[in-house]
Write a protein that holds these residues in place. Structure first.
Motif, PDB file in Angstrom:
ATOM      1  N   UNK A 132     -17.451  -1.349  -1.186  1.00 55.54           N
ATOM      2  CA  UNK A 132     -16.940  -1.265   0.182  1.00 55.54           C
ATOM      3  C   UNK A 132     -17.697  -2.223   1.108  1.00 55.54           C
ATOM      4  N   UNK A 133     -19.012  -2.339   0.900  1.00 54.91           N
ATOM      5  CA  UNK A 133     -19.783  -3.280   1.716  1.00 54.91           C
ATOM      6  C   UNK A 133     -19.352  -4.716   1.501  1.00 54.91           C
ATOM      7  N   UNK A 188      -9.772   2.254   7.285  1.00 52.16           N
ATOM      8  CA  UNK A 188      -8.920   2.007   6.121  1.00 52.16           C
ATOM      9  C   UNK A 188      -9.660   2.301   4.819  1.00 52.16           C
ATOM     10  N   UNK A 189     -10.904   1.858   4.730  1.00 44.96           N
ATOM     11  CA  UNK A 189     -11.665   2.118   3.507  1.00 44.96           C
ATOM     12  C   UNK A 189     -11.916   3.600   3.303  1.00 44.96           C
ATOM     13  N   UNK A 190     -12.074   4.332   4.386  1.00 46.51           N
ATOM     14  CA  UNK A 190     -12.252   5.780   4.262  1.00 46.51           C
ATOM     15  C   UNK A 190     -11.022   6.430   3.634  1.00 46.51           C
ATOM     16  N   UNK A 216       0.842  -1.188   0.000  1.00 50.23           N
ATOM     17  CA  UNK A 216       0.000   0.000   0.000  1.00 50.23           C
ATOM     18  C   UNK A 216       0.886   1.250   0.000  1.00 50.23           C
ATOM     19  N   UNK A 217       0.348   2.285  -0.612  1.00 50.87           N
ATOM     20  CA  UNK A 217       1.066   3.558  -0.653  1.00 50.87           C
ATOM     21  C   UNK A 217       1.055   4.208   0.722  1.00 50.87           C
ATOM     22  N   UNK A 218       2.022   5.096   0.995  1.00 50.91           N
ATOM     23  CA  UNK A 218       2.024   5.786   2.291  1.00 50.91           C
ATOM     24  C   UNK A 218       0.732   6.569   2.497  1.00 50.91           C
ATOM     25  N   UNK A 219       0.157   6.415   3.700  1.00 48.36           N
ATOM     26  CA  UNK A 219      -1.070   7.127   4.024  1.00 48.36           C
ATOM     27  C   UNK A 219      -2.334   6.360   3.736  1.00 48.36           C
ATOM     28  N   UNK A 220      -2.263   5.242   2.992  1.00 47.97           N
ATOM     29  CA  UNK A 220      -3.475   4.486   2.685  1.00 47.97           C
ATOM     30  C   UNK A 220      -3.912   3.609   3.856  1.00 47.97           C
ATOM     31  N   UNK A 221      -2.990   3.228   4.733  1.00 50.49           N
ATOM     32  CA  UNK A 221      -3.315   2.402   5.894  1.00 50.49           C
ATOM     33  C   UNK A 221      -3.189   3.260   7.143  1.00 50.49           C
TER      34      UNK A 221
END
Length: 564
Positions: free
Chosen positions: A155-156, A140-142, A49-54
């Motif tokens: 997302x659901x 995380x999804x946000x 994952x890219x920085x900031x995505x998690x």
């Protein structure tokens, strides 16, 4: 100071040994593999994952180290399943962990939680964990949704998949563990070995075979077809115990697609040699494998074709087949020895049962020939005494009638006991002797009074229906007490008490001190009181016997009624 330090070290060693005690080697290996796998895989998943995505309040390097440390807690998943699940779930709040570690932790929670309140503990912990997982997944999804254009429905679906994979399915699998013989495997250890073989062993690992297959394709098949065949060829190894010949044939067919050093052929031939149905089948499959390997060696355009062919034949055909035949012969020998030992044990039990039956029959014959003869003579003489006395001596007539009645009763009871001894099978019930009950104590006391003994009977409480064994044991206690009083304290007053309580029954027989020497010389075996104590103890009661301060003697038993 030195002794204190040594004591502290000994205490630490004791705690470590206690922590890992009674854990078989394969369980330790599984835990180490799971912990190391999660510790290595979870940080790598985060780097995708890219920085900031998690979400994580910590720095990326510290978060990665904590993720690996949390995964290493799986080493203690069997001993402390609740604590490990709580630590892994709590680590999510710091941005550590992954679905892989969560699934292992919650499976261990449901599988290894203690038997006391297990369901309640699992339900509460799983509910809290599921809520935490969904909350962290929403965070995380946000962060991920705006960057990747994820719709609300997508997302659901992701939330549902995360909930099922991380908590729900592992908990259900842990609550319903595999049976002792899962699927076609003999044991769970065999199933675990085959699955680990596919995942870890390079010769049958689908990923390794896939890398070997896509490098060259002499058959001219499309790359997706070659990849699918290679992966399926590696996965078929899990069926090797159920279909050994089919797995070996699949390995031979895939040889043109996969480099021989990375082929599953040795595993397939070993399995056929160990689990195959016949030697002819093994010979045909081994010959086909040798022919394909020779053809591959001559078509490989190598400088030393002969040496390459011999190396492949020895390492991939001869050695696996010989090892499989050796293991199969050893397993067959162990099975035969085990069956022979079980057969000998059954025969020994049958011989012992036959010897017991013969001994019981011998005892029955001796009792019939000796005791029955003597008691029958006693009844005959009692009848003669009763007939000869006539009306001249009423006491002699009544005494003869009473002796005859007791003798006939003794013969009836002796016949019942002999019928039990003569039973050929332990489960037969037709010849079971009639058991006296506690209600028959009144008749027993009246018979003893007819001999001139002074006996007081006191029955208090509300009588209730008792088990046959319980009633018979209490009846025999009163009988033994009256007999002992007749032997050792003839003419002394005797008191019999029966107390029916709410949850117990108490029976007591006591006699006063004898006034003089007993006029009877009855033999005594010395085992009556011991036998009564054993019978009362088997019923869960207490038994006491002994002399009284005034010179008398008393026996008493108290038996509980609860749970009967």
């Amino acid at each position: 100071m030195h002794s204190a330090a040594a004591s502290a070290r000994d205490d630490l060693r004791s705690r470590v040994r206690t922590l890992f005690r009674r854990r078989p080697w394969f369980a330790v290996v599984v835990d180490v593999v799971l912990a190391l796998g999660c510790a290595l895989a979870d940080p790598e998943i985060r780097t995708a994952f890219a920085p900031g995505e998690i979400y994580s309040p910590l720095s990326p390097s510290l978060s990665g180290w904590l993720t690996a440390a949390v995964a290493m807690l799986l080493l203690f998943r069997r001993r402390f399943p609740v604590a490990v699940a709580a630590a892994v779930t709590g680590g999510l709040l710091l941005g550590t962990g992954s679905v892989l570690t969560l699934s292992v932790a919650y499976y261990s929670l449901a599988r290894h939680a203690g038997p006391v309140r297990r369901i309640r503990t699992v339900v509460v912990a799983a509910s809290l964990g599921l809520a935490t997982v969904l909350a962290v997944a929403l965070v995380h999804l946000h962060r991920l949704a705006p960057r990747h254009g994820l719709s609300a429905s997508y997302q659901g679906v992701l939330l549902l998949v995360v909930a099922l994979a991380a908590v729900v399915l592992p908990v259900l699998a842990g609550l319903r563990p595999l049976g002792r013989h899962p699927g076609w495997w003999e044991t769970r250890r065999a199933m675990l070995f085959d699955v680990s073989l596919v995942v870890l062993f390079p010769l049958v690992n689908p990923a390794v075979i896939l890398v070997s297959a896509v490098g060259g394709n002499p058959l001219g098949l499309p790359a997706p077809v070659v990849a699918a065949l290679a992966v399926l060829g590696g996965l078929t190894v899990v069926l090797r115990r159920r279909y050994p010949a089919a797995v070996a044939v699949a390995s031979i067919v895939l040889l043109p697609l996969v480099l021989p050093p990375l082929s599953a052929l040795p595993v397939g031939l070993y399995t056929v040699a160990k689990y195959g149905r016949s030697r002819r089948q093994l010979l045909v499959i081994s010959g086909a494998a040798a022919a394909v390997l020779l053809a591959w060696s001559f078509l490989a355009d190598a400088s030393m074709v002969f040496l390459l062919a011999m190396f492949l034949l020895v390492s991939m055909v001869v050695a696996p087949v010989l090892l499989g035949m050796y293991r199969g012969a050893k397993q067959s020998l162990l099975v035969n020895l085990r069956e022979r030992a079980e057969r000998l044990e059954r025969e020994q039990h049958l011989k012992e049962a036959q010897a017991r039956m013969q001994e019981r029959a011998r005892i029955a014959r001796e009792m019939h020939d000796v005791v029955s003869h003597r008691v029958s003579l006693m009844v005959v003489h009692a009848g003669a005494l009763e007939a000869g006395a006539g009306g001249d001596n009423e006491v002699a007539r009544k005494t003869g009638a009473l002796i005859g009645q007791m003798g006939r009763q003794a013969l009836n009871e002796l016949r019942d006991v002999l019928n039990v001894l003569r039973m050929d099978q332990p489960g037969e019930q037709d010849a079971a002797p009639s058991q006296p009950a506690l209600d028959d104590v009144t008749t027993l006391v009246e018979e003893s009074r007819s001999t001139g003994a002074r006996i007081d009977l006191d029955i208090t409480g509300t009588p209730r229906d008792l088990d046959a064994d319980l009633g018979a044991a209490l009846y025999r206690l009163v009988q033994e007490g009256l007999t002992n009083a007749c032997k050792h304290a003839s003419g002394a007053p005797v008191r019999v008490e029966v107390r029916h309580g709410t949850d117990t029954v108490r029976v007591r027989v006591e006699n006063d001190a004898p006034q003089g020497p007993s006029g009877t010389a009855l033999p005594s075996g010395g085992r009556g009181l011991v036998g009564l104590g054993e019978r009362v103890g088997a019923l869960g009661g207490s038994f006491t016997s002994g002399g009284l301060p005034g010179g008398g003697f008393a026996i008493e038993a108290t038996v509980p009624l609860t749970g009967r």
